[in-house]
Motif scaffolding. Structure first.
Motif, PDB file in Angstrom:
ATOM      1  N   ALA A 162      -9.011   4.316-104.875  1.00 11.99           N
ATOM      2  CA  ALA A 162     -10.108   3.459-104.438  1.00 11.99           C
ATOM      3  C   ALA A 162     -10.128   3.455-102.917  1.00 11.99           C
ATOM      4  N   SER A 163     -11.207   2.986-102.391  1.00  6.92           N
ATOM      5  CA  SER A 163     -11.247   2.930-100.936  1.00  6.92           C
ATOM      6  C   SER A 163     -11.058   1.492-100.488  1.00  6.92           C
ATOM      7  N   ASN A 164     -10.408   1.364 -99.389  1.00  5.86           N
ATOM      8  CA  ASN A 164     -10.190   0.037 -98.834  1.00  5.86           C
ATOM      9  C   ASN A 164     -11.239  -0.221 -97.765  1.00  5.86           C
ATOM     10  N   GLY A 189     -20.900  -9.176-100.427  1.00  2.69           N
ATOM     11  CA  GLY A 189     -21.225  -9.129-101.857  1.00  2.69           C
ATOM     12  C   GLY A 189     -20.645 -10.328-102.578  1.00  2.69           C
ATOM     13  N   PRO A 190     -20.715 -10.331-103.895  1.00  3.44           N
ATOM     14  CA  PRO A 190     -20.171 -11.419-104.705  1.00  3.44           C
ATOM     15  C   PRO A 190     -18.715 -11.692-104.344  1.00  3.44           C
ATOM     16  N   GLU A 191     -18.372 -12.946-104.307  1.00  5.32           N
ATOM     17  CA  GLU A 191     -17.078 -13.350-103.786  1.00  5.32           C
ATOM     18  C   GLU A 191     -15.899 -12.770-104.563  1.00  5.32           C
ATOM     19  N   ILE A 194     -13.381  -7.423-105.246  1.00  3.46           N
ATOM     20  CA  ILE A 194     -12.347  -7.028-104.308  1.00  3.46           C
ATOM     21  C   ILE A 194     -12.977  -6.472-103.034  1.00  3.46           C
ATOM     22  N   ALA A 195     -14.006  -5.674-103.243  1.00  7.59           N
ATOM     23  CA  ALA A 195     -14.660  -5.038-102.097  1.00  7.59           C
ATOM     24  C   ALA A 195     -15.193  -6.077-101.118  1.00  7.59           C
TER      25      ALA A 195
END
Lengths: 337, 337
Positions: A162-164, A189-191, A194-195
């Motif tokens: 995944a990308s951080n 984005g939505p709380e 993770i992103a």
DNA sequence: TAAATTTGCGCAACCGTTTGTCCAATCATT
DNA sequence: AATGATTGGACAAACGGTTGCGCAAATTTA
């Protein structure tokens, strides 16, 4: 017209055993040079092609990788699949495709069918709403390894790439700070995502690096819809401090935000500047592309994930050596135009 | 952990012959109701799953469709593949993917591998430069049917689905005429391309419908590169008649043309108006999207092509009943914004 | 009641390839 | 020349499921 030639056919013509022919074709050292040559010549002559389905059956292996992802029309995924395909092909694997269209039920069904088709392994990017992972857990029983990428499940003991977003966000905010912006809004984005959390963390750290105070009221959680973005913009523009730059969750959000700003009579890149995260390949065609964009390396993610899966399959990696690769995102400054 | 249950396993436990179990599972009428039930119950209990690779091998069929196309990152193709996948899945077929990246050599290799993987049939959209079709002809020997879509070979006796640009072009030009434009430029594609010829024909017919004269010097063949487009624009803007509208080969070309026009100080939709052909899903994010766009129905093309292939495979269609479906393109007026 | 059918299931071959084992012939060793 | 080692290849089983055919028992028909 006549059935495709088989090993048996060759064996019969040469008065050899099928096993000998098989070995000869594989250059097995136990087969004499002369017979080996004879076999290979006749094989060439008859245009012999091994029957892969027979081999798959016999070897219990299909040299096929299943790919499950939400939506190919999203640029991120179409880039990722290129990385997957290229890497798989290099090892003579093929790629079986399934789009979940962000529907968990479809996702489950695809996984089931792929299992039945006996794919050797699976590469998965989750549907948006998937919270139950039973259909993936089930694969353990069948010894089908899974590597997740980008949209990964919240679950221990999995392989993933995944990308951080944190690193890229730090760079993005720093970039703006360096250009003199002091009041920077973020349309996040939505709380729970993770992103989103990574973006927030990046924002905070970037401020901290300059010994500036992080103002949470500048960081708005939106839902990525157009209306949500417009609401966020409304809030941000009404902020008591005058915002001169905005970090948008992705290019789509960025564009919606730009549109709103234009409607409010703002001049882009003068009154207000945008930085975003690259989901679009076409930013060069956009009216007001973000000044800079955080690259998430979809091709690389696909490539890495596939490499891991292939190593799992070849035994180079044991299934319980959980690979969890994080690819740092990075800010890319748009070329002047 | 223990090997997955097989038919033989079930047979042994029930003191039956494997053949009986097989037939029982298929509800063969010759098997008594009682044994049928017993078998099915044990199968359920053991979570029996037929080994597809064994079936593939035995039936000489893989329920897999190979897809060869140039580039998934092109919106047209990612939409097309959705149509393909959805249709294939409905008939329990899977989809094996290969991107040629517009490279004929890669295309050949992919076809070869897919043949070896024993796909039941192939759906193909050609690489840009493919002029030799031997790798497809070869498939006839293996009885692997091929249905081409969108980018089809110039060859008789093939199945294909393609869109006809003529109808959409007629509508596009008529649309402009109706809006009062009288001198309409066209940035067309390479002359040899069927798609280019169709555009020209459409242009001519639209003029004819209004009893206007077609001026060939307004229709420029370009090469779809940015530079080619700019050259075409240069020519058009230098035309002795004052051009007020332009039909561009596709949205990419349109954007390049818009850019050039802007550089020349023209005001879009006032000094000059653009109409194009939809390759992009994101026109709503473009700076100056074409006023109208010719829709080519990629999803539908993929769907149709797959349906034909499936009928070929099921024998509903004989291989020499060549299906050549042409989908009329249609003008879509951009929503005002 | 004998003959003809039907019902229910087993036997065995087959799909094409791989691989462990065994055997004969050839060669080298002492 | 007898023994051992090596070479080159054959045999057969196995992977899991399907299917044509045969055959006995049960059932119907005459």
């Amino acid at each position: 017209m006549p059935n495709p030639p088989t090993i048996k056919e060759i064996a019969k013509r040469l008065n050899l055993a099928a096993s000998t022919v098989s070995r000869a074709l594989h250059n097995h050292p136990r087969i004499g040079l002369r017979t080996r040559m004879k076999v290979q010549e006749l094989a060439r002559e008859l245009q012999y092609e091994p029957n892969q389905t027979a081999i798959f059956f016999q070897q219990k292996k299909t040299f096929t990788l299943g790919i499950v992802l939400p939506e190919l029309s999203e640029a991120f995924f179409s880039a990722a699949i290129s990385g997957i395909e290229d890497t798989a092909n290099k090892s003579n694997y093929m790629v079986l495709l399934g789009q979940s269209h962000d529907d968990t039920t479809r996702e489950q069904k695809i996984v089931e069918i792929m299992k039945n088709h006996r794919v050797d392994g699976l590469l998965v990017s989750l549907a948006k709403n998937t919270v139950n992972y039973a259909h993936f857990e089930m694969l353990r029983k069948y010894n089908i390894p899974v590597v997740f990428f980008d949209r990964i499940p919240n679950m221990p003991n999995i392989h993933y790439v995944a990308s951080n977003m944190e690193s890229g966000t730090i760079q993005a905010v720093s970039f703006l700070l360096q250009r003199g912006h002091r009041v920077i809004g973020m349309i996040n984005g939505p709380e729970k995502l993770i992103a989103s959390q990574q973006r927030t963390a990046g924002y905070q750290k970037a401020m901290q690096l300059q010994r500036l105070k992080y103002d949470a009221s500048l960081n708005i959680n939106a839902d990525l819809t157009k209306e949500g973005t417009r609401n966020a913009m409304r809030q941000l523009l009404a902020h008591k401090r005058k915002i001169t730059a905005i970090v948008a969750f992705n290019d789509y959000v960025s564009q919606d935000a730009v549109q709103y700003a234009l409607e409010q009579g703002l001049e882009i890149n003068k009154d207000i500047t945008f930085v975003s995260y690259a989901n679009l390949p076409l930013s060069s065609y956009m009216a007001f592309p973000p000044l800079a964009s955080v690259e998430q390396y979809p091709y690389l993610q696909g490539q890495k994930a596939t490499e891991i899966l292939l190593e799992l399959l070849s035994g180079k990696l044991s299934p319980d050596q959980y690979q969890q690769i994080v690819i740092d995102s990075r800010l890319v400054i748009a070329p002047a135009r």
